[in-house]
Scaffold this motif. Structure first.
Motif, PDB file in Angstrom:
ATOM      1  N   ILE A 240      12.771 -10.167  -6.327  1.00  0.00           N
ATOM      2  CA  ILE A 240      12.953 -10.623  -5.113  1.00  0.00           C
ATOM      3  C   ILE A 240      14.398 -11.372  -4.969  1.00  0.00           C
ATOM      4  CG2 ILE A 240      12.340 -12.017  -2.984  1.00  0.00           C
ATOM      5  CD1 ILE A 240       9.430 -11.920  -4.075  1.00  0.00           C
ATOM      6  N   SER A 241      15.342 -10.825  -4.125  1.00  0.00           N
ATOM      7  CA  SER A 241      16.764 -11.416  -4.083  1.00  0.00           C
ATOM      8  C   SER A 241      16.478 -12.265  -2.760  1.00  0.00           C
ATOM      9  CB  SER A 241      17.718 -10.443  -3.903  1.00  0.00           C
ATOM     10  OG  SER A 241      17.780  -9.479  -5.123  1.00  0.00           O
ATOM     11  N   LEU A 242      16.693 -13.410  -2.933  1.00  0.00           N
ATOM     12  CA  LEU A 242      16.794 -14.340  -2.050  1.00  0.00           C
ATOM     13  C   LEU A 242      17.984 -14.956  -1.611  1.00  0.00           C
ATOM     14  CD1 LEU A 242      14.748 -16.301  -0.265  1.00  0.00           C
ATOM     15  CD2 LEU A 242      15.042 -18.133  -1.787  1.00  0.00           C
ATOM     16  N   ILE A 243      18.362 -14.017  -0.276  1.00  0.00           N
ATOM     17  CA  ILE A 243      19.793 -14.243   0.227  1.00  0.00           C
ATOM     18  C   ILE A 243      20.187 -14.775   1.212  1.00  0.00           C
ATOM     19  CG2 ILE A 243      20.550 -12.350  -1.420  1.00  0.00           C
ATOM     20  CD1 ILE A 243      20.480 -10.637   1.082  1.00  0.00           C
ATOM     21  N   GLY A 244      18.826 -15.032   2.373  1.00  0.00           N
ATOM     22  CA  GLY A 244      18.967 -15.541   3.731  1.00  0.00           C
ATOM     23  C   GLY A 244      18.284 -16.510   3.951  1.00  0.00           C
ATOM     24  N   VAL A 245      18.557 -17.331   5.038  1.00  0.00           N
ATOM     25  CA  VAL A 245      17.701 -18.267   5.626  1.00  0.00           C
ATOM     26  C   VAL A 245      17.700 -18.044   7.490  1.00  0.00           C
ATOM     27  CG1 VAL A 245      18.424 -19.826   3.870  1.00  0.00           C
ATOM     28  CG2 VAL A 245      19.942 -19.660   5.872  1.00  0.00           C
ATOM     29  N   LEU A 246      17.478 -17.166   7.666  1.00  0.00           N
ATOM     30  CA  LEU A 246      17.478 -16.636   9.117  1.00  0.00           C
ATOM     31  C   LEU A 246      16.435 -17.534   9.661  1.00  0.00           C
ATOM     32  CD1 LEU A 246      18.104 -12.976   9.172  1.00  0.00           C
ATOM     33  CD2 LEU A 246      19.810 -14.724   9.619  1.00  0.00           C
ATOM     34  N   THR A 247      15.338 -17.821   8.970  1.00  0.00           N
ATOM     35  CA  THR A 247      13.899 -18.384   9.705  1.00  0.00           C
ATOM     36  C   THR A 247      13.913 -20.042   9.217  1.00  0.00           C
ATOM     37  OG1 THR A 247      12.624 -18.085   7.588  1.00  0.00           O
ATOM     38  CG2 THR A 247      12.705 -16.130   9.378  1.00  0.00           C
TER      39      THR A 247
ATOM     40  N   GLU B 174       0.766  -1.135  -0.009  1.00  0.00           N
ATOM     41  CA  GLU B 174      -0.221  -0.037   0.045  1.00  0.00           C
ATOM     42  C   GLU B 174       0.825   1.466  -0.068  1.00  0.00           C
ATOM     43  OE1 GLU B 174      -3.711   2.114   2.733  1.00  0.00           O
ATOM     44  OE2 GLU B 174      -2.605   0.169   3.118  1.00  0.00           O
ATOM     45  N   TRP B 175       1.867   1.425   0.780  1.00  0.00           N
ATOM     46  CA  TRP B 175       2.764   2.456   0.762  1.00  0.00           C
ATOM     47  C   TRP B 175       3.305   2.725  -0.361  1.00  0.00           C
ATOM     48  CZ3 TRP B 175       8.162   1.754   0.008  1.00  0.00           C
ATOM     49  CH2 TRP B 175       8.896   2.718   0.208  1.00  0.00           C
ATOM     50  N   SER B 176       3.952   1.751  -1.145  1.00  0.00           N
ATOM     51  CA  SER B 176       4.385   1.897  -2.472  1.00  0.00           C
ATOM     52  C   SER B 176       3.558   1.938  -3.680  1.00  0.00           C
ATOM     53  CB  SER B 176       5.381   0.590  -2.802  1.00  0.00           C
ATOM     54  OG  SER B 176       4.651  -0.625  -2.753  1.00  0.00           O
ATOM     55  N   GLY B 177       2.400   1.970  -3.384  1.00  0.00           N
ATOM     56  CA  GLY B 177       1.374   2.093  -4.310  1.00  0.00           C
ATOM     57  C   GLY B 177       1.085   0.867  -5.360  1.00  0.00           C
ATOM     58  N   GLY B 178       1.247  -0.028  -4.811  1.00  0.00           N
ATOM     59  CA  GLY B 178       0.889  -1.433  -5.459  1.00  0.00           C
ATOM     60  C   GLY B 178       1.878  -2.344  -5.368  1.00  0.00           C
ATOM     61  N   GLY B 179       3.077  -2.111  -4.791  1.00  0.00           N
ATOM     62  CA  GLY B 179       4.184  -3.020  -4.550  1.00  0.00           C
ATOM     63  C   GLY B 179       5.441  -2.427  -4.962  1.00  0.00           C
ATOM     64  N   VAL B 180       6.456  -3.090  -4.324  1.00  0.00           N
ATOM     65  CA  VAL B 180       7.853  -2.549  -4.343  1.00  0.00           C
ATOM     66  C   VAL B 180       8.462  -3.239  -5.513  1.00  0.00           C
ATOM     67  CG1 VAL B 180       8.220  -2.030  -1.881  1.00  0.00           C
ATOM     68  CG2 VAL B 180       8.793  -4.004  -2.737  1.00  0.00           C
ATOM     69  N   ASP B 181       9.633  -2.405  -5.952  1.00  0.00           N
ATOM     70  CA  ASP B 181      10.237  -3.096  -7.101  1.00  0.00           C
ATOM     71  C   ASP B 181      11.048  -3.945  -6.851  1.00  0.00           C
ATOM     72  OD1 ASP B 181       9.417  -1.025  -9.242  1.00  0.00           O
ATOM     73  OD2 ASP B 181      10.383   0.484  -8.011  1.00  0.00           O
ATOM     74  N   HIS B 182      11.799  -3.967  -5.581  1.00  0.00           N
ATOM     75  CA  HIS B 182      12.882  -4.801  -5.029  1.00  0.00           C
ATOM     76  C   HIS B 182      12.503  -5.262  -3.670  1.00  0.00           C
ATOM     77  CE1 HIS B 182      15.299  -3.165  -8.546  1.00  0.00           C
ATOM     78  NE2 HIS B 182      14.827  -2.198  -8.236  1.00  0.00           N
ATOM     79  N   VAL B 183      12.924  -6.179  -3.388  1.00  0.00           N
ATOM     80  CA  VAL B 183      12.979  -6.852  -2.028  1.00  0.00           C
ATOM     81  C   VAL B 183      14.177  -7.750  -1.786  1.00  0.00           C
ATOM     82  CG1 VAL B 183      11.446  -8.482  -0.378  1.00  0.00           C
ATOM     83  CG2 VAL B 183      10.482  -7.289  -2.012  1.00  0.00           C
ATOM     84  N   VAL B 184      14.907  -7.241  -0.939  1.00  0.00           N
ATOM     85  CA  VAL B 184      16.202  -8.039  -0.406  1.00  0.00           C
ATOM     86  C   VAL B 184      15.619  -8.911   0.895  1.00  0.00           C
ATOM     87  CG1 VAL B 184      18.336  -7.730   0.468  1.00  0.00           C
ATOM     88  CG2 VAL B 184      17.465  -6.067  -1.011  1.00  0.00           C
ATOM     89  N   GLU B 185      15.535 -10.242   0.520  1.00  0.00           N
ATOM     90  CA  GLU B 185      14.604 -11.168   1.496  1.00  0.00           C
ATOM     91  C   GLU B 185      15.872 -12.021   2.168  1.00  0.00           C
ATOM     92  OE1 GLU B 185      13.282 -13.276   3.671  1.00  0.00           O
ATOM     93  OE2 GLU B 185      11.359 -12.636   2.462  1.00  0.00           O
ATOM     94  N   VAL B 186      16.185 -11.757   3.433  1.00  0.00           N
ATOM     95  CA  VAL B 186      17.180 -12.308   4.162  1.00  0.00           C
ATOM     96  C   VAL B 186      16.547 -13.254   5.056  1.00  0.00           C
ATOM     97  CG1 VAL B 186      18.758 -10.363   3.949  1.00  0.00           C
ATOM     98  CG2 VAL B 186      17.095 -10.612   5.889  1.00  0.00           C
ATOM     99  N   GLY B 187      15.320 -13.432   5.271  1.00  0.00           N
ATOM    100  CA  GLY B 187      14.637 -14.056   6.232  1.00  0.00           C
ATOM    101  C   GLY B 187      14.317 -15.553   5.937  1.00  0.00           C
ATOM    102  N   GLY B 188      14.184 -15.655   4.644  1.00  0.00           N
ATOM    103  CA  GLY B 188      13.763 -17.306   4.390  1.00  0.00           C
ATOM    104  C   GLY B 188      12.408 -17.655   4.078  1.00  0.00           C
ATOM    105  N   PRO B 189      12.067 -18.818   4.414  1.00  0.00           N
ATOM    106  CA  PRO B 189      10.517 -19.346   4.090  1.00  0.00           C
ATOM    107  C   PRO B 189       9.711 -18.735   5.274  1.00  0.00           C
ATOM    108  CG  PRO B 189      12.218 -21.051   5.382  1.00  0.00           C
ATOM    109  CD  PRO B 189      12.880 -20.093   4.706  1.00  0.00           C
TER     110      PRO B 189
END
Length: 334
Positions: free
Chosen positions: A253-260, A222-237
């Motif tokens: 979406i850049s999948l780079i982490g498995v913290l979860t 909602e903040w970005s007006g329909g979705g962001v261009d990029h996500v740096v995903e460090v959490g994982g599943p």
């Protein structure tokens, strides 16, 4: 010389400061580097805790920066007195990814930089950014280059883009600084309102406490007006579903982490409907690190160092990392 080693069975209590033989003078194509600084990564913690098995007596730490003490025959890129920083994948010089494991990653498959001196191929280093001390330079090897590749190399970030970052660890704070330098708009999450205030001071445009706002993905969209261009995903599943909710149709979406965790469900229908590009990545090449160094010198960005520990305090540094109280990077200095 001094070297910190991980003795079996792995664990913080089995980090030992030992005497090791000096590696001597460099051979052809090699340089001798006096190591002066490092920084901690989630990967390093996995090695020290035995979650990423390595040899008994392994010297940890993937990041290393210091000063060239001697150069071997044929080395033209470096000279005595140069400030240099290590590469996470010393054999990946340029081009598309060709390495999918850590057999040649310092501090994992081979000895790392928790030691006074190393002798390695010159191609295992780049010049440090001008004006950086050794601890600051060491933060670019893993966390900094990961953020750079996610946003700039793979994501093709441009001014005016919107970016979502998860948490306030080393990769996310580096990504925040890179994104703001590129004139992007940034949303960032944390479970700490104090850390979110610090992120705002670094330029974050929108902040969310994910413990207080479980539907943070929808709120970012909602903040970005329909979705962001990029996500740096460090959490994982554990966070991927919310990241897919947050990304725009056709986003990245850049999948780079498995913290979860290392495995979990992927909401494939949601990913398909967003037609988003979900891309896994592990750090980057030497050429990409050289490009990153030039960008840092052009922009004047300096990394955020939460605390610095001495090499003899490495166990305490990892314990602090495990507490998740840090903001940005944890440094280790000689």
């Amino acid at each position: 010389m001094r070297a910190m080693t991980v003795r079996a069975p792995a664990g913080l209590e089995n980090l030992k400061l030992e005497d090791r033989a000096d590696p001597g003078q460099p051979g052809p194509g090699q340089i001798r580097v006096a190591v002066q600084g490092s920084s901690l990564n989630f990967h390093d913690l996995g090695v020290v805790l035995g979650k990423m098995p390595s040899d008994d007596g392994r010297i940890p730490l993937a990041d290393g920066a210091g000063v060239v003490e001697a150069v071997g025959e044929g080395v033209r890129e470096f000279a005595v007195g140069d400030h240099v920083v290590s590469c996470f994948f010393p054999d990946w010089q340029d081009g598309t990814p060709t390495i999918g494991d850590f057999r040649r990653t310092p501090g994992d498959g081979i000895d790392g930089f928790a030691q006074d001196v190393v002798v390695l191929p010159a191609t295992a280093f780049t010049q440090s950014p001008r004006g950086y001390d050794a601890v600051e330079a060491a933060t670019i090897t893993t966390a900094g280059l990961t953020a750079w590749r996610a946003l700039v190399v793979d994501g093709k970030l441009k001014a005016g883009d919107t970016v979502l970052l998860l948490g306030t660890g080393g990769v996310s704070i580096w990504a925040l600084q890179i994104a703001k330098a590129m004139r992007a708009r940034v949303a960032i999450t944390s479970s700490s309102n104090e850390k979110l205030e610090r992120a705002k001071a670094l330029g974050a445009d929108f902040t969310l406490n994910y413990r207080e706002q479980a539907d943070w993905g929808a709120q970012v969209a909602e903040w970005s007006g329909g979705g962001v261009d990029h996500v740096v995903e460090v959490g994982g599943p554990g966070t991927l579903a919310q990241s897919i909710e947050a990304v725009r149709v056709g986003g990245h979406i850049s999948l780079i982490g498995v913290l979860t965790g290392g495995a979990g469900e992927v909401p494939t229908a949601a990913l398909m409907s967003k037609q988003a590009r979900l891309q896994g990545l592990i750090v980057g090449s030497r050429r990409e690190q050289q490009d990153f160094v030039r960008a840092l010198e052009a922009t004047g960005i300096k990394p955020v160092i939460d605390r610095r520990f001495g090499i003899e305090q490495l166990g305490e540094a990892f314990a602090y990392e495990m507490s998740a109280g840090h903001f940005g990077k944890i440094g280790v200095a000689w």
